[in-house]
Design a protein around this motif. Sequence first.
Motif, PDB file in Angstrom:
ATOM      1  N   HIS A 286       0.982   4.078  -2.863  1.00  0.00           N
ATOM      2  CA  HIS A 286       0.805   5.492  -2.527  1.00  0.00           C
ATOM      3  C   HIS A 286       1.904   6.336  -3.162  1.00  0.00           C
ATOM      4  O   HIS A 286       1.627   7.406  -3.735  1.00  0.00           O
ATOM      5  CB  HIS A 286       0.801   5.680  -1.003  1.00  0.00           C
ATOM      6  CG  HIS A 286       0.696   7.107  -0.583  1.00  0.00           C
ATOM      7  ND1 HIS A 286      -0.460   7.839  -0.719  1.00  0.00           N
ATOM      8  CD2 HIS A 286       1.617   7.949  -0.059  1.00  0.00           C
ATOM      9  CE1 HIS A 286      -0.260   9.066  -0.285  1.00  0.00           C
ATOM     10  NE2 HIS A 286       1.005   9.158   0.130  1.00  0.00           N
TER      11      HIS A 286
ATOM     12  N   GLU B  24       0.824  -1.208   0.000  1.00  0.00           N
ATOM     13  CA  GLU B  24       0.000   0.000   0.000  1.00  0.00           C
ATOM     14  C   GLU B  24       0.862   1.263   0.000  1.00  0.00           C
ATOM     15  O   GLU B  24       0.531   2.249  -0.661  1.00  0.00           O
ATOM     16  CB  GLU B  24      -0.937   0.006   1.213  1.00  0.00           C
ATOM     17  CG  GLU B  24      -2.029  -1.041   1.141  1.00  0.00           C
ATOM     18  CD  GLU B  24      -2.812  -1.166   2.426  1.00  0.00           C
ATOM     19  OE1 GLU B  24      -3.984  -1.570   2.351  1.00  0.00           O
ATOM     20  OE2 GLU B  24      -2.264  -0.861   3.508  1.00  0.00           O
ATOM     21  N   GLN B  25       1.979   1.226   0.716  1.00  0.00           N
ATOM     22  CA  GLN B  25       2.889   2.367   0.732  1.00  0.00           C
ATOM     23  C   GLN B  25       3.546   2.569  -0.631  1.00  0.00           C
ATOM     24  O   GLN B  25       3.703   3.702  -1.096  1.00  0.00           O
ATOM     25  CB  GLN B  25       3.951   2.186   1.815  1.00  0.00           C
ATOM     26  CG  GLN B  25       3.385   2.311   3.205  1.00  0.00           C
ATOM     27  CD  GLN B  25       4.389   2.004   4.289  1.00  0.00           C
ATOM     28  OE1 GLN B  25       5.528   1.632   4.005  1.00  0.00           O
ATOM     29  NE2 GLN B  25       3.979   2.151   5.534  1.00  0.00           N
TER      30      GLN B  25
ATOM     31  N   ASP C 202       1.223   6.668  -6.807  1.00  0.00           N
ATOM     32  CA  ASP C 202       0.129   7.615  -7.032  1.00  0.00           C
ATOM     33  C   ASP C 202       0.606   9.062  -6.882  1.00  0.00           C
ATOM     34  O   ASP C 202       0.186   9.938  -7.645  1.00  0.00           O
ATOM     35  CB  ASP C 202      -1.022   7.347  -6.067  1.00  0.00           C
ATOM     36  CG  ASP C 202      -1.722   6.023  -6.324  1.00  0.00           C
ATOM     37  OD1 ASP C 202      -1.561   5.463  -7.438  1.00  0.00           O
ATOM     38  OD2 ASP C 202      -2.427   5.533  -5.416  1.00  0.00           O
TER      39      ASP C 202
END
Length: 123
Positions: free
Chosen positions: A56, A52-53, A59
Amino acid sequence: MSTRSKALNAYRHGLRATRIAFQNDTEILSAARAKMRSGMASPPNPKLTAEEQIQHLEDVAVFLRRNLVQGKKVEGANMKQPRYHLNIHGDTELGDNEAIADPTAKVKTNLKARPFKCSDKKQ
């Protein structure tokens, strides 16, 4: 692909995005890179998983490349209103005002950069 190599790729994408977004502003460029470096050393949200990091950071890199445009005020003696030179590059996402004019309109998410021509651009 291992998590380590994905993280390094995301970090490289982030560094490239900062170079594109802040290419003529060394102070902001170095601050953005320092923030990214500190975020890699100690993640800001330890509750997120490594995947998820990484997502992120990817993104953030996409946002910097597509949505961030720097402007510089153009000085001139005969100007009644201030003018700004915008650093619009090939990756800049140029949308239309369709969503603003009609709040019920669906927003296009996959917009491509279009060539930008400015007749009063001074170099």
